[in-house]
Design a protein around this motif. Structure first.
Motif, PDB file in Angstrom:
ATOM      1  N   UNK A   1      64.306  -5.929 -24.802  1.00 41.17           N
ATOM      2  CA  UNK A   1      64.626  -4.609 -24.001  1.00 41.17           C
ATOM      3  C   UNK A   1      63.434  -4.075 -23.520  1.00 41.17           C
ATOM      4  N   UNK A   2      62.584  -3.660 -24.172  1.00 37.37           N
ATOM      5  CA  UNK A   2      61.343  -3.009 -24.220  1.00 37.37           C
ATOM      6  C   UNK A   2      60.706  -3.787 -23.116  1.00 37.37           C
ATOM      7  N   UNK A   3      60.608  -5.288 -23.122  1.00 45.58           N
ATOM      8  CA  UNK A   3      60.040  -6.030 -22.176  1.00 45.58           C
ATOM      9  C   UNK A   3      60.754  -5.804 -20.535  1.00 45.58           C
ATOM     10  N   UNK A   4      61.784  -5.733 -20.837  1.00 46.66           N
ATOM     11  CA  UNK A   4      62.673  -5.736 -19.518  1.00 46.66           C
ATOM     12  C   UNK A   4      62.231  -4.352 -18.739  1.00 46.66           C
ATOM     13  N   UNK A   5      62.212  -3.227 -19.570  1.00 45.82           N
ATOM     14  CA  UNK A   5      61.595  -1.775 -19.035  1.00 45.82           C
ATOM     15  C   UNK A   5      60.298  -1.904 -18.740  1.00 45.82           C
ATOM     16  N   UNK A   6      59.395  -2.416 -19.612  1.00 49.38           N
ATOM     17  CA  UNK A   6      57.872  -2.341 -19.377  1.00 49.38           C
ATOM     18  C   UNK A   6      57.642  -3.222 -18.246  1.00 49.38           C
ATOM     19  N   UNK A   7      58.302  -4.473 -17.918  1.00 51.97           N
ATOM     20  CA  UNK A   7      57.927  -5.324 -16.652  1.00 51.97           C
ATOM     21  C   UNK A   7      58.174  -4.684 -15.385  1.00 51.97           C
ATOM     22  N   UNK A   8      59.354  -3.736 -15.609  1.00 51.01           N
ATOM     23  CA  UNK A   8      59.814  -3.038 -14.436  1.00 51.01           C
ATOM     24  C   UNK A   8      58.680  -2.229 -14.015  1.00 51.01           C
ATOM     25  N   UNK A   9      58.201  -1.305 -14.777  1.00 51.05           N
ATOM     26  CA  UNK A   9      57.315  -0.213 -14.692  1.00 51.05           C
ATOM     27  C   UNK A   9      55.935  -0.774 -14.027  1.00 51.05           C
ATOM     28  N   UNK A  10      55.729  -1.867 -14.765  1.00 49.18           N
ATOM     29  CA  UNK A  10      54.235  -2.559 -14.182  1.00 49.18           C
ATOM     30  C   UNK A  10      54.225  -2.936 -12.990  1.00 49.18           C
ATOM     31  N   UNK A  11      55.338  -3.602 -12.406  1.00 47.88           N
ATOM     32  CA  UNK A  11      55.613  -4.035 -11.068  1.00 47.88           C
ATOM     33  C   UNK A  11      55.825  -2.953  -9.987  1.00 47.88           C
ATOM     34  N   UNK A  12      56.683  -2.019 -10.543  1.00 45.59           N
ATOM     35  CA  UNK A  12      56.793  -0.714  -9.625  1.00 45.59           C
ATOM     36  C   UNK A  12      55.386   0.021  -9.523  1.00 45.59           C
ATOM     37  N   UNK A  13      54.475  -0.253 -10.536  1.00 43.00           N
ATOM     38  CA  UNK A  13      53.278   0.678 -10.190  1.00 43.00           C
ATOM     39  C   UNK A  13      52.441   0.016  -9.066  1.00 43.00           C
ATOM     40  N   UNK A  14      52.594  -1.331  -8.926  1.00 38.44           N
ATOM     41  CA  UNK A  14      51.878  -2.116  -7.944  1.00 38.44           C
ATOM     42  C   UNK A  14      52.466  -1.810  -6.614  1.00 38.44           C
ATOM     43  N   UNK A  15      53.920  -1.810  -6.545  1.00 39.70           N
ATOM     44  CA  UNK A  15      54.531  -1.499  -5.261  1.00 39.70           C
ATOM     45  C   UNK A  15      54.230  -0.123  -4.766  1.00 39.70           C
ATOM     46  N   UNK A  16      54.183   0.999  -5.875  1.00 38.87           N
ATOM     47  CA  UNK A  16      53.775   2.165  -5.772  1.00 38.87           C
ATOM     48  C   UNK A  16      52.382   2.411  -4.842  1.00 38.87           C
ATOM     49  N   UNK A  17      51.489   1.574  -5.551  1.00 36.54           N
ATOM     50  CA  UNK A  17      50.159   1.847  -4.914  1.00 36.54           C
ATOM     51  C   UNK A  17      49.865   1.032  -3.531  1.00 36.54           C
ATOM     52  N   UNK A  18      50.841  -0.086  -3.267  1.00 36.82           N
ATOM     53  CA  UNK A  18      50.960  -0.671  -1.946  1.00 36.82           C
ATOM     54  C   UNK A  18      51.438   0.483  -0.777  1.00 36.82           C
ATOM     55  N   UNK A  19      52.593   0.925  -1.320  1.00 37.32           N
ATOM     56  CA  UNK A  19      53.194   1.953  -0.462  1.00 37.32           C
ATOM     57  C   UNK A  19      52.321   3.402   0.103  1.00 37.32           C
ATOM     58  N   UNK A  20      51.523   3.458  -1.028  1.00 30.34           N
ATOM     59  CA  UNK A  20      50.697   4.732  -1.013  1.00 30.34           C
ATOM     60  C   UNK A  20      49.337   4.267  -0.007  1.00 30.34           C
ATOM     61  N   UNK A  21      48.933   3.112  -0.225  1.00 24.84           N
ATOM     62  CA  UNK A  21      48.184   2.516   0.875  1.00 24.84           C
ATOM     63  C   UNK A  21      48.441   2.241   2.068  1.00 24.84           C
ATOM     64  N   UNK A  22      49.625   2.176   2.192  1.00 24.92           N
ATOM     65  CA  UNK A  22      50.118   1.949   3.538  1.00 24.92           C
ATOM     66  C   UNK A  22      50.603   3.349   4.261  1.00 24.92           C
ATOM     67  N   UNK A  23      50.632   4.552   3.550  1.00 26.29           N
ATOM     68  CA  UNK A  23      50.655   5.731   3.972  1.00 26.29           C
ATOM     69  C   UNK A  23      52.056   6.267   3.762  1.00 26.29           C
ATOM     70  N   UNK A  24      52.693   5.719   2.787  1.00 26.05           N
ATOM     71  CA  UNK A  24      54.256   6.405   2.730  1.00 26.05           C
ATOM     72  C   UNK A  24      54.222   6.979   1.119  1.00 26.05           C
TER      73      UNK A  24
END
Length: 165
Positions: free
Chosen positions: A131-154
């Motif tokens: 269960x921890x892995x499920x949520x930790x994995x989500x957070x890890x990849x959402x961080x990557x998406x967040x960084x890409x979105x920020x770099x794209x200007x949103x």
């Protein structure tokens, strides 16, 4: 280790953050979502897709399916259409939320076992760690998406638990 209450909070967080990122990504063109940005999975869309499919695989394992890859195909390329992805992501958020809402602390005891894709040897972990892995994995990849979105200007919403509605 963790409790069913923890899982319920993290499932709410999962829904909140996925909604934030999808809403931010709505501001981009389809080409911008699929543009290779040098991230581990390449683009915003491919990282979203990985997270969508990986959530399904880990949740299926926790629910007792030792070979979820036999019925759940992990794909970075699908879904291809943004509106289809948004519907599927929302459904997966609800699936995670429903699982968490139905949990008792007892459900997190014991172990979860599965056979990795292409493997023959069974992997086993405490269910609470899965269960921890499920949520930790989500957070890890959402961080990557967040960084890409920020770099794209949103700008997605804040990610702090203290800001969660």
């Amino acid at each position: 280790m963790i409790s069913s209450d923890y899982c319920r909070v993290m499932a709410r967080y999962n829904d909140w953050q996925n909604t934030s990122l999808v809403t931010a990504a709505d501001e981009l063109s389809d080409a911008a979502r699929w543009q290779n940005r040098g991230a581990f999975f390449g683009s915003i869309a491919e990282t979203f897709n990985h997270l969508y499919w990986a959530d399904a695989l880990m949740l299926a394992r926790i629910l007792g399916n030792e070979r979820p890859q036999d019925s759940i195909t992990h794909s970075l390329a699908k879904p291809k259409k943004w509106n289809e992805f948004k519907i599927l992501r929302l459904e997966r958020n609800v699936e995670v939320q429903n699982w968490a809402d139905g949990l008792s602390d007892q459900d997190l005891t014991g172990s979860t076992a599965w056979i990795p894709p292409g493997g023959t040897k069974r992997v086993q972990m405490p269910t609470a760690l899965c269960a921890v892995q499920l949520f930790n994995h989500q957070t890890h990849h959402r961080g990557q998406i967040h960084a890409m979105l920020t770099a794209a200007g949103v700008e997605p919403k804040p990610t702090d638990l203290s800001a969660m509605p």
